[in-house]
Scaffold this motif. Structure first.
Motif: not given
Length: 507
Positions: A248-271
C-alpha cells in the motif's frame, strides 16, 4: 570471524602473487572492451542491438576485482570489495531494524531484490583508490583510530572526550532516550558492530567510516525509490511488484521515511560535520528535484499559484507573507527573452539541474564525502565530487534513453513511461530544438490525446536518441578525466571500466 568463517591472510609472497593476478585479470577484461586505451566503446557492441550489455559485467568485475576462491576463506586482500558488496543488504538490515515486524518487512523489501547497487560500489572503489594516496598527502583532516586500523596515523590520538574519536557504532545520546524505553537489555540496531576486518583494512585502506558511508548511500537511495514509486504510480521495481503495490502507498511512504531516519542517525555517527552536511543536503536535493519534475520544465504553462499533478490542475493556497520565503540563487529561472533558441537552452538547463538533484547529487556528494573522510587534499576532493556529478548525469541520461528503447522486462520497471508522466527529457528536448511546435505539447505535459505518439515520432524523426547518447558520452569523458587525479590502481581501472560501460547498459 565473518559469518562463522575464518579469515586467513596469506604471506607477503602470497599477497604479492594475488595482486599480480588481480591486475592481470582486470587488464585482460579492460583491454577486451578498450576501456583504458580507447574511450570509445567497441562499435560491435554499440551497433549490435542483440549484444549483451557490458554494464552488468562491469559491475560484477568491479565488485570482485579478485573473487575469493570460496566463501569460507578470504585469503586475497582485494576481496574486501567483493565481501562488502555481497554482504551489503545484510549490513544494512542490521541498521534498519525496528520494533514492528511489518515495518521491518516493508523497509527491507527492496534490499531483497537484485539491484545494481552502483552507488555503494562507487563509494567503496573510490575509497580504495584514495587509499593509494600517501598519508603525507592526506593531511587535510586528522584520521583517527576508528578510521584507520593498524595503519600509521597523524600525530596525536583523539582523547576519550573527542566525539570524532568515538566509533560509528557508539551512540552519542543514551539509548534509553533514543528508543524511549528502558528495558534490561536495549538492542540498538545502529550499535551492532561492523565486520571486524583489520587485516583487510591494513592492506586495502578502506576506512570503517567509508564502509558505513556506502551503506548509508544505499539506504537514502532506496528510500527515494519507495517514495518515487508512490509518486509515479509505478507497479514494478527490480522485476517484481513495487513497494506501493505490495504493501500500500501509506506503508511504502512510511517505510521510506523510516529509512531516511535510520540513515540520518548513521550519518550523525560518522562524526564529521562536512560529511553530515553533504549527506543531509542530498536528502533535500532529492525532494527539490522531485518538485522540479512536477513542474516538468521552466517553461511550464502553470502559474505560481497552480500546479498540475496526475493530469489534474490544482490551485494552491497563496502565501500570506507571515513566513517569508525566498528562492535561493542556485535555481533555474524563466528566460527574459522568448525566442525559441533561448527557450530550448533554458529547458535543457532545467532538465540537467533536475537530473543533478534527483540522481547525480547523491553520487557526487557521497564521492566527495568519501574523499573528505580519507583526508585527501582539496583538489582531489573536488575531482571526486566532479567525477560523481558527471557519472550521475551520464547514468540518468542513459536511463532516459532506455525509457524509449527498453522493454518492461529488461528495464525492471515500466518503460516508455516518461512521456506518459508528462516528463520532457533530453530526447524530446532535442527534437523540440528542431521542431518548435513541440513546445506546446511539452508545456501541457503531453496531456491531450495523441500527444505522446506525436512526441515519440518526433524523437525518431530528429535523431533525439542519438543526440542524447552523444550528450551522455560527453559526461562519460569528463568523469574519466576526473579520475586521472587518482593514483593508478586496479580500483581506478575498475571505475574507468564501470564508467565506460554505462553507455552500453540495458537496465
Amino acid at each position: 570471524m565473518v559469518d562463522g568463517a575464518k579469515m586467513e591472510v596469506g604471506s607477503e609472497v602470497d599477497i604479492k602473487i594475488a595482486r599480480q593476478k588481480a591486475r592481470k585479470r582486470m587488464r585482460v577484461v579492460c583491454r577486451r572492451y578498450k576501456c583504458l586505451s580507447n574511450l570509445k566503446v567497441p562499435r560491435s557492441i554499440l551497433n549490435n542491438s542483440r549484444s549483451v550489455s557490458t554494464f552488468q559485467t562491469a559491475v560484477e568485475t568491479a565488485e570482485k576485482l579478485v573473487q575469493p576462491k570460496n566463501e569460507q576463506t578470504f585469503n586475497d586482500p582485494f576481496s574486501i570489495v567483493s565481501h562488502e558488496m555481497s554482504n551489503l543488504a545484510k549490513s544494512i538490515a542490521s541498521l534498519i531494524g525496528s520494533g514492528h515486524p511489518t515495518l521491518n518487512r516493508v523497509s527491507s523489501y527492496y534490499f531483497e531484490a537484485e539491484g545494481k547497487n552502483v552507488r555503494p560500489l562507487i563509494v567503496l572503489l573510490l575509497s580504495k583508490c584514495l587509499s593509494k594516496i600517501p598519508l603525507n598527502e592526506r593531511n587535510r583532516i586528522q584520521i583517527d583510530d576508528y578510521d584507520v586500523s593498524n595503519q600509521p596515523k597523524f600525530a596525536g590520538t583523539p582523547s576519550e572526550k573527542s566525539i570524532a574519536g568515538k566509533s560509528i557504532n557508539d551512540s552519542i545520546t543514551p539509548l534509553s532516550i533514543l528508543h524511549g524505553i528502558n528495558p534490561r537489555v536495549i538492542l540498538d540496531p545502529l550499535s551492532k558492530p561492523m565486520d571486524n576486518l583489520p587485516e583487510f583494512d591494513t592492506v586495502n585502506g578502506i576506512l570503517p567510516k567509508q564502509r558505513r558511508l556506502a551503506e548509508i548511500v544505499e539506504m537514502i537511495h532506496t528510500a527515494s525509490l519507495l517514495h518515487d514509486d508512490v509518486i509515479d504510480l509505478s507497479d514494478t521495481r527490480r522485476g517484481r511488484p513495487s513497494g506501493n503495490i505490495a504493501f500500500t502507498n501509506k506503508m511504502a511512504v512510511l517505510a521510506g521515511d523510516f529509512l531516511l531516519g535510520r540513515a540520518s542517525v548513521a550519518i550523525a555517527r560518522l562524526r564529521n560535520p562536512e560529511v553530515i552536511e553533504l549527506l543531509s543536503t542530498t536528502i533535500a536535493n532529492l525532494v527539490e528535484g522531485e518538485f522540479m519534475q512536477l513542474k516538468n520544465t521552466v517553461l511550464s504553462s502553470e502559474d505560481e499559484n497552480t500546479i498540475s499533478v496526475d493530469d489534474e490542475s490544482k490551485e494552491i493556497p497563496k502565501a500570506t507573507g507571515k513566513v517569508p520565503t525566498k528562492q535561493h540563487e542556485y535555481s533555474v529561472s524563466l528566460p527574459s527573452e522568448v525566442d525559441h533558441e533561448t527557450n530550448v537552452q533554458a529547458a535543457f538547463e532545467y532538465y540537467l539541474h533536475k537530473t543533478y538533484l534527483k540522481t547525480a547529487s547523491l553520487m557526487s556528494k557521497s564521492s566527495r564525502a568519501g574523499a573528505v573522510l580519507s583526508g585527501a587534499q582539496d583538489d582531489v576532493i573536488e575531482n571526486c565530487y566532479e567525477f560523481g556529478r558527471n557519472l550521475g548525469l551520464c547514468f540518468q541520461i542513459v536511463d532516459d534513453i532506455l525509457d524509449y528503447t527498453s522493454s518492461d522486462n529488461t528495464f525492471g520497471k515500466p518503460s516508455q513511461a516518461d512521456l506518459k508522466l508528462g516528463l520532457a527529457t533530453a530526447p524530446i528536448l532535442f527534437a523540440w530544438k528542431e521542431k518548435p511546435e513541440l513546445g506546446q505539447l511539452i508545456a501541457r505535459k503531453f496531456s491531450e490525446e495523441g500527444d505522446v505518439e506525436l512526441a515519440r515520432n518526433a524523437v525518431l524523426e530528429f535523431d533525439g536518441l542519438e543526440k542524447t547518447k552523444k550528450m551522455a558520452e560527453e559526461y562519460r569523458f569528463k568523469a574519466l578525466e576526473n579520475l586521472r587525479v587518482l593514483p593508478d590502481s586496479d580500483a581506478r581501472n575498475a571505475l574507468e571500466f564501470l564508467t565506460n560501460s554505462i553507455l552500453t547498459r540495458t537496465k
